[in-house]
Motif scaffolding. Structure first.
Motif, PDB file in Angstrom:
ATOM      1  N   GLU A 149      53.827  80.647  58.331  1.00  0.00           N
ATOM      2  CA  GLU A 149      53.612  81.401  59.562  1.00  0.00           C
ATOM      3  C   GLU A 149      52.121  81.561  59.812  1.00  0.00           C
ATOM      4  N   VAL A 150      51.675  81.098  60.982  1.00  0.00           N
ATOM      5  CA  VAL A 150      50.277  81.200  61.381  1.00  0.00           C
ATOM      6  C   VAL A 150      50.105  82.461  62.216  1.00  0.00           C
ATOM      7  N   SER A 151      49.119  83.273  61.862  1.00  0.00           N
ATOM      8  CA  SER A 151      48.848  84.500  62.603  1.00  0.00           C
ATOM      9  C   SER A 151      47.345  84.664  62.771  1.00  0.00           C
ATOM     10  N   GLY A 152      46.965  85.623  63.600  1.00  0.00           N
ATOM     11  CA  GLY A 152      45.555  85.870  63.853  1.00  0.00           C
ATOM     12  C   GLY A 152      45.121  85.251  65.168  1.00  0.00           C
ATOM     13  N   SER A 153      43.808  85.190  65.376  1.00  0.00           N
ATOM     14  CA  SER A 153      43.246  84.745  66.644  1.00  0.00           C
ATOM     15  C   SER A 153      42.296  83.583  66.428  1.00  0.00           C
ATOM     16  N   LEU A 154      42.478  82.532  67.226  1.00  0.00           N
ATOM     17  CA  LEU A 154      41.550  81.413  67.176  1.00  0.00           C
ATOM     18  C   LEU A 154      40.186  81.825  67.698  1.00  0.00           C
ATOM     19  N   GLU A 155      40.159  82.594  68.796  1.00  0.00           N
ATOM     20  CA  GLU A 155      38.893  83.026  69.383  1.00  0.00           C
ATOM     21  C   GLU A 155      38.112  83.924  68.427  1.00  0.00           C
ATOM     22  N   ALA A 156      38.818  84.800  67.724  1.00  0.00           N
ATOM     23  CA  ALA A 156      38.156  85.704  66.778  1.00  0.00           C
ATOM     24  C   ALA A 156      37.944  85.064  65.405  1.00  0.00           C
ATOM     25  N   ARG A 157      38.342  83.805  65.280  1.00  0.00           N
ATOM     26  CA  ARG A 157      38.216  83.059  64.025  1.00  0.00           C
ATOM     27  C   ARG A 157      38.882  83.800  62.868  1.00  0.00           C
ATOM     28  N   SER A 158      40.070  84.319  63.137  1.00  0.00           N
ATOM     29  CA  SER A 158      40.789  85.076  62.110  1.00  0.00           C
ATOM     30  C   SER A 158      42.137  84.450  61.778  1.00  0.00           C
ATOM     31  N   LEU A 159      42.358  83.201  62.176  1.00  0.00           N
ATOM     32  CA  LEU A 159      43.643  82.568  61.896  1.00  0.00           C
ATOM     33  C   LEU A 159      43.846  82.406  60.388  1.00  0.00           C
ATOM     34  N   GLU A 160      45.048  82.702  59.935  1.00  0.00           N
ATOM     35  CA  GLU A 160      45.426  82.433  58.562  1.00  0.00           C
ATOM     36  C   GLU A 160      46.893  82.043  58.544  1.00  0.00           C
ATOM     37  N   VAL A 161      47.303  81.408  57.466  1.00  0.00           N
ATOM     38  CA  VAL A 161      48.699  81.017  57.310  1.00  0.00           C
ATOM     39  C   VAL A 161      49.254  81.707  56.068  1.00  0.00           C
ATOM     40  N   LYS A 162      50.449  82.223  56.198  1.00  0.00           N
ATOM     41  CA  LYS A 162      51.168  82.801  55.069  1.00  0.00           C
ATOM     42  C   LYS A 162      52.324  81.864  54.741  1.00  0.00           C
ATOM     43  N   VAL A 163      52.352  81.397  53.510  1.00  0.00           N
ATOM     44  CA  VAL A 163      53.357  80.427  53.089  1.00  0.00           C
ATOM     45  C   VAL A 163      54.259  81.049  52.039  1.00  0.00           C
ATOM     46  N   THR A 164      55.548  80.930  52.244  1.00  0.00           N
ATOM     47  CA  THR A 164      56.552  81.311  51.247  1.00  0.00           C
ATOM     48  C   THR A 164      57.450  80.112  51.030  1.00  0.00           C
ATOM     49  N   ALA A 165      57.524  79.643  49.805  1.00  0.00           N
ATOM     50  CA  ALA A 165      58.331  78.467  49.485  1.00  0.00           C
ATOM     51  C   ALA A 165      59.316  78.829  48.376  1.00  0.00           C
ATOM     52  N   SER A 166      60.579  78.493  48.586  1.00  0.00           N
ATOM     53  CA  SER A 166      61.640  78.785  47.616  1.00  0.00           C
ATOM     54  C   SER A 166      62.287  77.476  47.186  1.00  0.00           C
ATOM     55  N   PHE A 167      62.625  77.392  45.896  1.00  0.00           N
ATOM     56  CA  PHE A 167      63.186  76.174  45.333  1.00  0.00           C
ATOM     57  C   PHE A 167      64.327  76.532  44.375  1.00  0.00           C
ATOM     58  N   ARG A 168      65.313  75.666  44.299  1.00  0.00           N
ATOM     59  CA  ARG A 168      66.349  75.805  43.271  1.00  0.00           C
ATOM     60  C   ARG A 168      66.442  74.483  42.510  1.00  0.00           C
ATOM     61  N   PHE A 169      66.366  74.601  41.163  1.00  0.00           N
ATOM     62  CA  PHE A 169      66.375  73.434  40.299  1.00  0.00           C
ATOM     63  C   PHE A 169      67.618  73.437  39.410  1.00  0.00           C
ATOM     64  N   ARG A 170      68.013  72.238  39.007  1.00  0.00           N
ATOM     65  CA  ARG A 170      69.143  72.101  38.071  1.00  0.00           C
ATOM     66  C   ARG A 170      68.755  71.079  37.000  1.00  0.00           C
ATOM     67  N   ASN A 171      68.938  71.480  35.745  1.00  0.00           N
ATOM     68  CA  ASN A 171      68.675  70.593  34.625  1.00  0.00           C
ATOM     69  C   ASN A 171      69.909  69.737  34.370  1.00  0.00           C
ATOM     70  N   THR A 172      69.758  68.429  34.338  1.00  0.00           N
ATOM     71  CA  THR A 172      70.906  67.531  34.160  1.00  0.00           C
ATOM     72  C   THR A 172      71.061  67.074  32.713  1.00  0.00           C
ATOM     73  N   ALA A 173      70.268  67.617  31.790  1.00  0.00           N
ATOM     74  CA  ALA A 173      70.305  67.149  30.406  1.00  0.00           C
ATOM     75  C   ALA A 173      70.257  68.342  29.462  1.00  0.00           C
ATOM     76  N   ALA A 174      69.790  68.091  28.241  1.00  0.00           N
ATOM     77  CA  ALA A 174      69.681  69.154  27.243  1.00  0.00           C
ATOM     78  C   ALA A 174      68.569  70.118  27.647  1.00  0.00           C
ATOM     79  N   ALA A 175      68.497  71.241  26.911  1.00  0.00           N
ATOM     80  CA  ALA A 175      67.479  72.247  27.204  1.00  0.00           C
ATOM     81  C   ALA A 175      66.090  71.626  27.222  1.00  0.00           C
ATOM     82  N   VAL A 176      65.250  72.110  28.137  1.00  0.00           N
ATOM     83  CA  VAL A 176      63.940  71.516  28.299  1.00  0.00           C
ATOM     84  C   VAL A 176      62.931  72.602  28.665  1.00  0.00           C
TER      85      VAL A 176
END
Length: 319
Positions: free
Chosen positions: A27-54
């Motif tokens: 999500e991009v927020s802030g102002s381009l004119e005020a040079r205050s733009l920033e991005v907030k990133v949230t990333a979620s992942f789900r993994f599955r192990n297909t073999a022995a413990a690792v």
């Protein structure tokens, strides 16, 4: 302007771990004119192990290779949770090799992740990033880049990937210059992807006009609509389209408006074959094209496709 983000990668290229699901919200927020733009990133992942413990070292690139290393500010408030618990993260220098060709070392955030036999794990990554570090005072277009190709380093395809890029409220689909991968949809000021059995061969990249550059383009459209036989108006529109040529040099993509820019300049010369400004503009354009060929940004196929079948934007103000 360049905004960047990345997808998780395993430390072991022979990993038995599958990425079943990935969701990225930027999500991009802030102002381009005020040079205050920033991005907030949230990333979620789900993994599955297909073999022995690792015990798996897992990494998140804090930089990308090449020019993307320089067009970004440091990540702030970087946080990783594994199965809902905050995890200690360390910084290391490792090559960036999602394409199979290792680069010079770049900064990675890495942590340890243990998965039992046939077990699953959820990972959440979050951070903020200023977008103004290398932005000129009045940019013609903005670029968001998110590295997806590191996701191909896990075993098999990504089962499901959902990406939501929320741009500033002024963004509309008319501002869009280029978006990859294909298959996105625009909902208000957001771009959304829903991908299944996804093996990322290229990264996500979105480029779009700023409000000021779009206003200039609208003014040029209006001038052509009012005086369609005016070569100066046609050339002005070509020059406005040409402001977005930077996509070729930054992302290796043929810009959406390359074809229309050439078409408008050619119209100017059909109206007045001795229109000196149009002749000079076409000469400089051929020179840039030759440089793009030499540097490998363009080839004959991509150029012919752009100039022959580029999508012409609507002439909104024609009578």
């Amino acid at each position: 302007m360049y905004m960047s983000g990345k997808t998780l990668a395993p430390g072991d290229p022979e990993t038995p771990i599958v990425m079943e699901w990935e969701r990225v919200e930027a999500e991009v927020s802030g102002s381009l004119e005020a040079r205050s733009l920033e991005v907030k990133v949230t990333a979620s992942f789900r993994f599955r192990n297909t073999a022995a413990a690792v015990d798996q070292i897992t990494g998140f690139p804090a930089q990308g290779p090449g020019f993307f290393t320089f067009y970004r500010d440091d990540m702030k408030d970087f946080l990783v949770r594994v199965n809902g618990k905050a995890t200690q993260v360390r910084e290391v220098g490792l090559p960036f090799s999602s394409s199979g060709h290792p680069t010079e070392p770049v900064r990675w955030y890495v942590w340890d992740m243990a998965l039992g036999a046939q077990a699953t794990a959820s990972v959440e990554v979050g951070y903020r990033q200023s977008l103004m570090g290398f932005v000129p005072p009045d940019p013609d277009f903005l670029v968001f880049h998110y590295v997806l190709t590191t996701g191909a380093m896990w075993k098999g395809p990504i089962g499901r990937a959902e990406i939501a890029l929320k741009l500033p409220p002024w963004f509309t689909e008319d501002h869009l210059l280029m978006a990859q991968p294909r298959g996105y949809r625009v909902a208000g000021s957001a771009l959304l992807w829903e991908l299944s059995d996804f093996e990322p061969a290229a990264d996500m990249a979105v480029s779009f006009m700023t409000p000021r550059s779009y206003a200039r383009l609208e003014a040029a459209w209006r001038a052509v609509a009012a005086s369609p036989r005016d070569p100066a108006a046609r050339l002005r529109l070509a020059q406005e389209y040409d402001r977005f040529k930077g996509d070729v040099y930054t992302l290796g993509e043929v810009p959406r408006f390359l074809g229309p820019a050439v078409a408008e300049a050619e119209d100017a010369l059909r109206i007045d074959p001795r229109h000196v400004p149009a002749l000079l503009w076409m000469g400089s354009r051929y020179e840039r094209e030759a440089q793009a060929f030499r540097w490998g940004f363009l080839d004959n196929g991509s150029l012919e496709k752009a100039t022959a079948s580029a999508e012409l934007p609507p002439r909104k103000f024609e009578n």
